[in-house]
Design a protein around this motif. Structure first.
Motif, mmCIF file in Angstrom:
data_model
loop_
_atom_site.group_PDB
_atom_site.id
_atom_site.type_symbol
_atom_site.label_atom_id
_atom_site.label_comp_id
_atom_site.label_asym_id
_atom_site.label_seq_id
_atom_site.Cartn_x
_atom_site.Cartn_y
_atom_site.Cartn_z
ATOM 1 N N ARG A 58 14.116 -4.423 -18.242
ATOM 2 C CA ARG A 58 15.203 -5.399 -18.174
ATOM 3 C C ARG A 58 15.280 -6.099 -19.517
ATOM 4 O O ARG A 58 14.245 -6.374 -20.138
ATOM 5 C CB ARG A 58 14.964 -6.407 -17.042
ATOM 6 C CG ARG A 58 15.177 -5.823 -15.661
ATOM 7 C CD ARG A 58 14.980 -6.870 -14.594
ATOM 8 N NE ARG A 58 15.356 -6.355 -13.276
ATOM 9 C CZ ARG A 58 14.895 -6.828 -12.135
ATOM 10 N NH1 ARG A 58 14.030 -7.835 -12.145
ATOM 11 N NH2 ARG A 58 15.281 -6.323 -10.986
ATOM 12 N N THR A 59 16.497 -6.401 -19.944
ATOM 13 C CA THR A 59 16.694 -7.029 -21.240
ATOM 14 C C THR A 59 17.419 -8.366 -21.078
ATOM 15 O O THR A 59 18.080 -8.614 -20.065
ATOM 16 C CB THR A 59 17.512 -6.117 -22.175
ATOM 17 O OG1 THR A 59 18.805 -5.897 -21.584
ATOM 18 C CG2 THR A 59 16.818 -4.770 -22.377
ATOM 19 N N ASP A 60 17.296 -9.196 -22.113
ATOM 20 C CA ASP A 60 18.059 -10.445 -22.117
ATOM 21 C C ASP A 60 19.426 -10.190 -22.749
ATOM 22 O O ASP A 60 19.780 -9.047 -23.061
ATOM 23 C CB ASP A 60 17.291 -11.555 -22.841
ATOM 24 C CG ASP A 60 17.010 -11.230 -24.310
ATOM 25 O OD1 ASP A 60 17.672 -10.320 -24.865
ATOM 26 O OD2 ASP A 60 16.157 -11.915 -24.902
ATOM 27 N N GLN A 64 16.918 -7.786 -26.077
ATOM 28 C CA GLN A 64 15.460 -7.788 -26.200
ATOM 29 C C GLN A 64 14.829 -7.489 -24.841
ATOM 30 O O GLN A 64 15.221 -8.076 -23.825
ATOM 31 C CB GLN A 64 14.976 -9.150 -26.704
ATOM 32 C CG GLN A 64 13.477 -9.273 -26.877
ATOM 33 C CD GLN A 64 12.949 -8.514 -28.071
ATOM 34 O OE1 GLN A 64 13.692 -8.201 -28.992
ATOM 35 N NE2 GLN A 64 11.676 -8.185 -28.061
ATOM 36 N N VAL A 65 13.857 -6.580 -24.811
ATOM 37 C CA VAL A 65 13.174 -6.248 -23.558
ATOM 38 C C VAL A 65 12.308 -7.429 -23.126
ATOM 39 O O VAL A 65 11.470 -7.922 -23.892
ATOM 40 C CB VAL A 65 12.316 -4.978 -23.729
ATOM 41 C CG1 VAL A 65 11.436 -4.749 -22.488
ATOM 42 C CG2 VAL A 65 13.204 -3.763 -23.960
ATOM 43 N N ILE A 66 12.531 -7.879 -21.895
ATOM 44 C CA ILE A 66 11.768 -9.021 -21.379
ATOM 45 C C ILE A 66 10.873 -8.647 -20.203
ATOM 46 O O ILE A 66 9.928 -9.361 -19.883
ATOM 47 C CB ILE A 66 12.706 -10.177 -20.974
ATOM 48 C CG1 ILE A 66 13.756 -9.712 -19.954
ATOM 49 C CG2 ILE A 66 13.381 -10.784 -22.201
ATOM 50 C CD1 ILE A 66 14.612 -10.819 -19.373
ATOM 51 N N GLU A 67 11.168 -7.511 -19.541
ATOM 52 C CA GLU A 67 10.342 -7.081 -18.407
ATOM 53 C C GLU A 67 10.229 -5.566 -18.375
ATOM 54 O O GLU A 67 11.175 -4.854 -18.722
ATOM 55 C CB GLU A 67 10.934 -7.567 -17.079
ATOM 56 C CG GLU A 67 10.869 -9.064 -16.868
ATOM 57 C CD GLU A 67 11.426 -9.479 -15.525
ATOM 58 O OE1 GLU A 67 10.754 -10.271 -14.829
ATOM 59 O OE2 GLU A 67 12.523 -9.006 -15.170
ATOM 60 N N TRP A 167 7.806 -6.141 -11.776
ATOM 61 C CA TRP A 167 8.299 -6.423 -13.122
ATOM 62 C C TRP A 167 7.260 -7.253 -13.865
ATOM 63 O O TRP A 167 6.921 -8.356 -13.457
ATOM 64 C CB TRP A 167 9.645 -7.137 -13.056
ATOM 65 C CG TRP A 167 10.701 -6.243 -12.494
ATOM 66 C CD1 TRP A 167 11.138 -6.190 -11.202
ATOM 67 C CD2 TRP A 167 11.415 -5.221 -13.186
ATOM 68 N NE1 TRP A 167 12.080 -5.210 -11.049
ATOM 69 C CE2 TRP A 167 12.280 -4.595 -12.253
ATOM 70 C CE3 TRP A 167 11.422 -4.778 -14.503
ATOM 71 C CZ2 TRP A 167 13.135 -3.558 -12.600
ATOM 72 C CZ3 TRP A 167 12.270 -3.741 -14.867
ATOM 73 C CH2 TRP A 167 13.114 -3.146 -13.922
ATOM 74 N N SER A 169 5.786 -8.838 -17.638
ATOM 75 C CA SER A 169 6.122 -9.169 -19.021
ATOM 76 C C SER A 169 5.546 -8.071 -19.910
ATOM 77 O O SER A 169 4.606 -7.361 -19.509
ATOM 78 C CB SER A 169 5.515 -10.518 -19.403
ATOM 79 O OG SER A 169 4.102 -10.413 -19.453
ATOM 80 N N PRO A 170 6.073 -7.892 -21.124
ATOM 81 C CA PRO A 170 5.496 -6.864 -22.003
ATOM 82 C C PRO A 170 4.001 -7.055 -22.225
ATOM 83 O O PRO A 170 3.247 -6.078 -22.267
ATOM 84 C CB PRO A 170 6.291 -7.040 -23.304
ATOM 85 C CG PRO A 170 7.626 -7.554 -22.843
ATOM 86 C CD PRO A 170 7.301 -8.476 -21.689
ATOM 87 N N LEU A 199 6.801 -4.192 -29.221
ATOM 88 C CA LEU A 199 6.307 -5.269 -28.362
ATOM 89 C C LEU A 199 4.802 -5.216 -28.129
ATOM 90 O O LEU A 199 4.275 -6.015 -27.350
ATOM 91 C CB LEU A 199 7.021 -5.216 -27.000
ATOM 92 C CG LEU A 199 8.537 -5.428 -27.031
ATOM 93 C CD1 LEU A 199 9.130 -5.179 -25.653
ATOM 94 C CD2 LEU A 199 8.868 -6.845 -27.496
#
Length: 201
Positions: A58-60, A64-67, A167, A169-170, A199
């Motif tokens: 998932r991205t913001d 940016q990848v957030i999950e 899900w 966090s990185p 990341l």
């Protein structure tokens, strides 16, 4: 414990082949490349099998990848493990179509993956039946897997043998604790994806 790269999951057009391994229905949709259980075992003894694997993210709003999405599943032995979207490529099927099919199979039709016109894998993973040849192991076969990062925008409702998608966090996805729960050495694959995305901390 030996764990394995999953076979294609049962689908309506597959006539339940995955659910009934002793059945030998006609090839779905007239696909001559669909193998019976016996033919599949013979092929596995002689040829590398081609797979696609997907790490849903998932991205913001800025991209940016957030999950990172990781599946929780129960093995036939009743043990809980974590894994990613994975499955074989069918004869005559494009990589893009195979990737979309397996994402939809494992995450549900409302996952709404964002598929690029020409998917580019972040790595090629080789699974060997002999432990120690690579970071990845599959006790049945030599499998070559094209691994992709796939953003999803919808609601993920895991199907087939997956119990849920968690899900992370990185930072958490790349942790030793999560890697220890991953099957087939896929903790390494998660870390490779994080490195590809910039990341890995």
């Amino acid at each position: 414990m030996a764990v394995r790269t999953p076979d294609p999951d049962p689908e309506p057009e597959d006539d339940g082949l995955g659910a009934f391994p002793d059945a030998n229905p006609p090839a779905p949709d007239g696909n001559p490349g669909w193998l019976s259980e016996f033919e599949l075992e013979e092929a596995r003894r002689r040829l590398p099998m081609l797979y696609v694997e997907a790490i849903p993210v998932r991205t913001d709003g800025s991209g940016q990848v957030i999950e990172i999405g990781i599946l929780l599943r129960s093995t036939p032995m009743g043990e809980m493990t974590r894994t990613i979207v994975s499955g074989r490529v069918r004869f005559g099927e494009t990589i893009r179509d195979a990737l979309f099919r397996h994402v939809e199979n494992d995450l549900g039709p409302m996952a709404f993956p964002i598929m690029p016109p020409q998917p580019l894998p972040f790595t090629v993973a080789e699974y060997f039946p002999m432990p120690g040849v690579s970071a990845f192991h599959d006790d049945r076969q030599h499998a070559v897997s094209l691994a992709f990062v796939v953003p999803v925008t919808g609601t993920c409702e895991p199907r087939q043998d997956a119990l849920e998608v968690t899900w992370f966090s990185p930072e958490a996805a790349g942790s030793d604790a999560v890697a220890a729960e991953m099957e087939n050495g896929r903790g390494t694959l998660i870390r490779q994806a994080l490195a590809y995305l910039g990341l890995l901390r």
